[in-house]
Design a protein around this motif. Structure first.
Motif, PDB file in Angstrom:
ATOM      1  N   ILE A  14      78.830  79.316  34.997  1.00 56.93           N
ATOM      2  CA  ILE A  14      77.811  78.401  34.792  1.00 56.93           C
ATOM      3  C   ILE A  14      76.465  79.016  34.095  1.00 56.93           C
ATOM      4  N   ASP A  15      75.900  78.498  33.165  1.00 54.70           N
ATOM      5  CA  ASP A  15      74.772  79.276  32.603  1.00 54.70           C
ATOM      6  C   ASP A  15      73.663  78.148  32.725  1.00 54.70           C
ATOM      7  N   SER A  16      72.322  78.491  32.070  1.00 53.64           N
ATOM      8  CA  SER A  16      71.204  77.602  32.310  1.00 53.64           C
ATOM      9  C   SER A  16      71.487  76.076  31.948  1.00 53.64           C
ATOM     10  N   ALA A  17      72.152  76.171  30.851  1.00 60.95           N
ATOM     11  CA  ALA A  17      72.494  74.731  30.187  1.00 60.95           C
ATOM     12  C   ALA A  17      73.506  74.128  31.218  1.00 60.95           C
ATOM     13  N   LEU A  61      73.346  74.403  34.474  1.00 60.50           N
ATOM     14  CA  LEU A  61      72.623  73.774  35.680  1.00 60.50           C
ATOM     15  C   LEU A  61      71.729  72.803  35.120  1.00 60.50           C
ATOM     16  N   GLY A  62      71.451  72.640  33.998  1.00 61.89           N
ATOM     17  CA  GLY A  62      70.858  71.491  33.346  1.00 61.89           C
ATOM     18  C   GLY A  62      71.728  70.260  33.463  1.00 61.89           C
ATOM     19  N   LEU A 103      71.693  68.851  36.924  1.00 59.14           N
ATOM     20  CA  LEU A 103      70.284  68.033  37.069  1.00 59.14           C
ATOM     21  C   LEU A 103      70.774  66.552  36.307  1.00 59.14           C
ATOM     22  N   ASP A 120      70.368  63.014  38.364  1.00 54.77           N
ATOM     23  CA  ASP A 120      69.353  62.008  38.126  1.00 54.77           C
ATOM     24  C   ASP A 120      69.998  60.711  37.812  1.00 54.77           C
ATOM     25  N   LEU A 144      70.327  57.033  39.947  1.00 55.05           N
ATOM     26  CA  LEU A 144      69.824  55.819  39.461  1.00 55.05           C
ATOM     27  C   LEU A 144      70.697  54.646  40.258  1.00 55.05           C
ATOM     28  N   ALA A 157      68.187  79.966  41.463  1.00 49.97           N
ATOM     29  CA  ALA A 157      67.226  78.609  41.192  1.00 49.97           C
ATOM     30  C   ALA A 157      66.736  77.672  42.201  1.00 49.97           C
ATOM     31  N   ARG A 158      67.433  78.036  43.241  1.00 47.47           N
ATOM     32  CA  ARG A 158      67.054  77.349  44.445  1.00 47.47           C
ATOM     33  C   ARG A 158      67.598  75.779  44.372  1.00 47.47           C
ATOM     34  N   PHE A 159      68.789  75.652  43.807  1.00 45.51           N
ATOM     35  CA  PHE A 159      69.424  74.427  43.748  1.00 45.51           C
ATOM     36  C   PHE A 159      69.707  73.712  44.886  1.00 45.51           C
ATOM     37  N   ASP A 171      67.461  73.173  47.058  1.00 47.63           N
ATOM     38  CA  ASP A 171      66.234  72.387  47.482  1.00 47.63           C
ATOM     39  C   ASP A 171      66.335  70.990  46.614  1.00 47.63           C
ATOM     40  N   LEU A 172      67.064  71.177  45.293  1.00 54.79           N
ATOM     41  CA  LEU A 172      66.918  70.136  44.516  1.00 54.79           C
ATOM     42  C   LEU A 172      68.113  68.835  44.692  1.00 54.79           C
TER      43      LEU A 172
END
Lengths: 448, 103
Positions: B55-58, B60-61, B64, B68, B72, B93-95, B97-98
């Motif tokens: 996994i890369d930062s995209a 991780l995006g 998220l 979200d 909903l 990235a402390r995911f 917690d998210l």
């Protein structure tokens, strides 16, 4: 650092044999960006040429040495009204070229291929050279499909066989040739315009790239402070698409302290680059030397939260080096874990933290470690750890720490230039992500 | 990337496989609409990352974005099973917690 017999000796594997002075070394970019020579196309017409067959009268140059054939064509064209044809008749290619050169306004050339001064396909090529934008209809004595095809290849727009009934065919052939030429010119103009727009866009991106490089710290601004603090900073910055989503910077805390940061937005290219300018502006606005790194990250995270699109965030590392206390204090918002190099030993710092922009109420932890003379810190973007090796697996943190250890064993220090050379020889190039690497080293000969 | 969706007592378990980067954007969106279609309001959705190799930062995006979008629909969204590089990225990235805790 040990003092023996007045000479300074250092334990650190990082220090070069001769003591340096504190300064910033910015390694040159290894690509030229997107463009070598941007520029406009001066030959590009600003408006498309009009489609001429819609006019009421068309000027025809008839190049024909046989008076009988010429007469037949003229009679045929005289019968046409919509449009009407105004015919100029010459009997050699030389006269035809001279007429074109004199600036005569012509809509079409009817060209015989066996003239006294020119025969065959060369006639088409010479006419084409003299009048590249005027459509040519060739006239041949025989119905030779191969010759016709070759003439079209040589630049004619259509051909007529003289034995055909000229009254029926010549007017149609002329109109067809003019339309065909017009769309050919239109197509060429569009292609050139697209090429020009692309050059303009690339020139814009190059300008944006220059602006992004302008955000980076400059030796002339910070070298006096780095020298006073005994810090050597070595940086490498390479956006993957001309411009990118990375940046590093340094912030002067005054006294014995200097702060450094590096951040990286999700994605790369123009969107990420715009976010870089945003966060750079926010740092100028919100950072204060009175805040701890964790407090600064929290303020930046809250400020970015409302600005970024869905799924966008930035990882950031922020540290403050105190050269009198010999300490480094840092906080991280999910940045790749920096390497701390002390006494020749290499290890990763704890860099856990929610990336900026993801949490409305982010909290970060301040960490503190000794950072004695000779110690070094390497901060980098995930382009390094996420880069695939030739075999396909990732370079990873393991690859980085091994490279750092080998580089120190070989050269006695971990210079960023050497690390990048080693890195580039071990991974598949070019990288697909923006890359930043920053080395901060406390010189052994640190001033008091 | 490919995926399977299973019904478990707490709700849905979505098993993701392969890589999770910007390139997998379209596949990920397909997964999300399939999960949304099977989801019953109030149930938890657990994204099982045990078979995600990278996994890369995209990426991780994308997680998220899934969180979200599913929230909903009043779903709680949990991550499970991450190992190796994926686990290191989530911890960094402390995911934890998210996202919600897995039931």
């Amino acid at each position: 650092m040990k003092r023996t017999g007045g000479a300074v000796q250092t334990d650190s594997a990082l220090s070069p044999g001769t003591p340096g002075i504190g300064r910033l070394i910015r390694l040159p970019s290894r690509t030229a960006g997107w463009l070598d020579s941007p520029g406009a196309d001066p030959g590009l017409p600003s408006v498309l040429p009009p489609l001429r067959p819609n006019r009421d009268s068309l000027a025809v140059l008839l190049v024909e040495d046989e008076p009988g054939d010429a007469r037949l064509v003229q009679i045929a064209l005289m019968g046409c009204r919509q449009p009407a044809f105004a015919v100029t008749h010459v009997s050699s290619l030389t006269e035809a070229i001279a007429l074109v050169a004199s600036g005569a306004s012509l809509d079409v050339v009817l060209l015989d291929l066996s003239l006294p001064d020119s025969t065959g396909l060369g006639t088409v090529a010479r006419m084409k050279d003299a009048a590249p934008r005027i459509p040519i209809v060739i006239m041949t004595g025989m119905d030779d499909q191969r010759l016709a095809a070759a003439a079209l290849e040589a630049g004619a727009q259509d051909y007529l066989v003289k034995s055909d009934d000229p009254e029926r065919t010549v007017g149609r052939a002329i109109r067809y040739a003019i339309t065909r030429m017009a769309s050919q010119i239109e197509r060429e103009t569009l292609l050139r315009r697209i090429a020009q727009q692309q050059r303009t866009l690339m020139a814009e991106i190059d300008a944006a790239r220059a602006m992004q490089f302008d955000l980076l710290p400059r030796p002339e601004r910070i070298d006096s402070r780095l020298s006073a603090l005994g810090l050597e900073v070595e940086s490498y910055f390479e956006p993957s698409l001309g411009i990118g989503g990375d940046l590093w910077g340094c912030l002067d805390c005054g006294g014995n302290r200097m702060s450094f940061y590096s951040f990286d937005f999700t994605g790369h290219g123009i969107g990420a680059a715009l976010n870089v300018f945003r966060l750079h502006a926010l740092i100028s606005d919100r950072w204060s030397p009175k805040q701890t790194p964790a407090e600064s990250l929290r303020l930046l995270g809250i400020a970015l939260r409302g600005l970024l699109g869905r799924g966008h965030f930035a990882t950031m590392f922020l540290c403050t080096i105190d050269c009198v206390r010999g300490e480094i204090e840092w906080a991280s918002a999910g940045a790749p874990a920096p390497l701390l190099i002390t006494d020749g030993a290499v290890r990763f710092l704890d860099a856990q933290g929610v990336p900026l922009g993801l949490s409305a109420d982010p909290h970060y932890r301040d960490h503190c470690e000794p950072f004695p003379p000779g110690a070094a810190l390497m901060i980098y973007s995930d382009a390094i750890t996420d880069a695939p090796k030739e075999q396909g697996d990732l370079f990873g943190e393991a690859g980085l720490i091994t490279l750092a250890e080998e580089t120190i064993a070989r050269t006695g220090r971990a210079s960023i230039a050497d690390l990048i050379d080693g890195f580039q020889s071990r991974v598949r190039m070019p990288l697909e992500d923006d890359m930043t690497a920053l080395g901060i080293r406390r010189l052994a000969e640190s001033p008091p | 990337m490919d995926f399977d969706i299973e019904t478990i007592p707490a709700g849905l378990r979505v098993i993701l496989r392969g890589r999770l980067t910007f390139t997998e954007n379209e596949d990920f969106r397909r997964m999300l609409s399939a999960a949304s279609a099977e989801h019953v309001a109030g149930d938890q959705v657990t994204l099982d990352l045990g078979e995600v190799a990278f996994i890369d930062s995209a990426g991780l995006g994308l997680l998220l974005h899934a969180r979200d979008s599913l929230r909903l629909r009043s779903a709680s969204v949990a991550l499970a099973g991450a190992a190796g590089q994926v686990e290191r990225m989530l911890v960094l990235a402390r995911f934890g917690d998210l996202f919600d805790r897995a039931a």
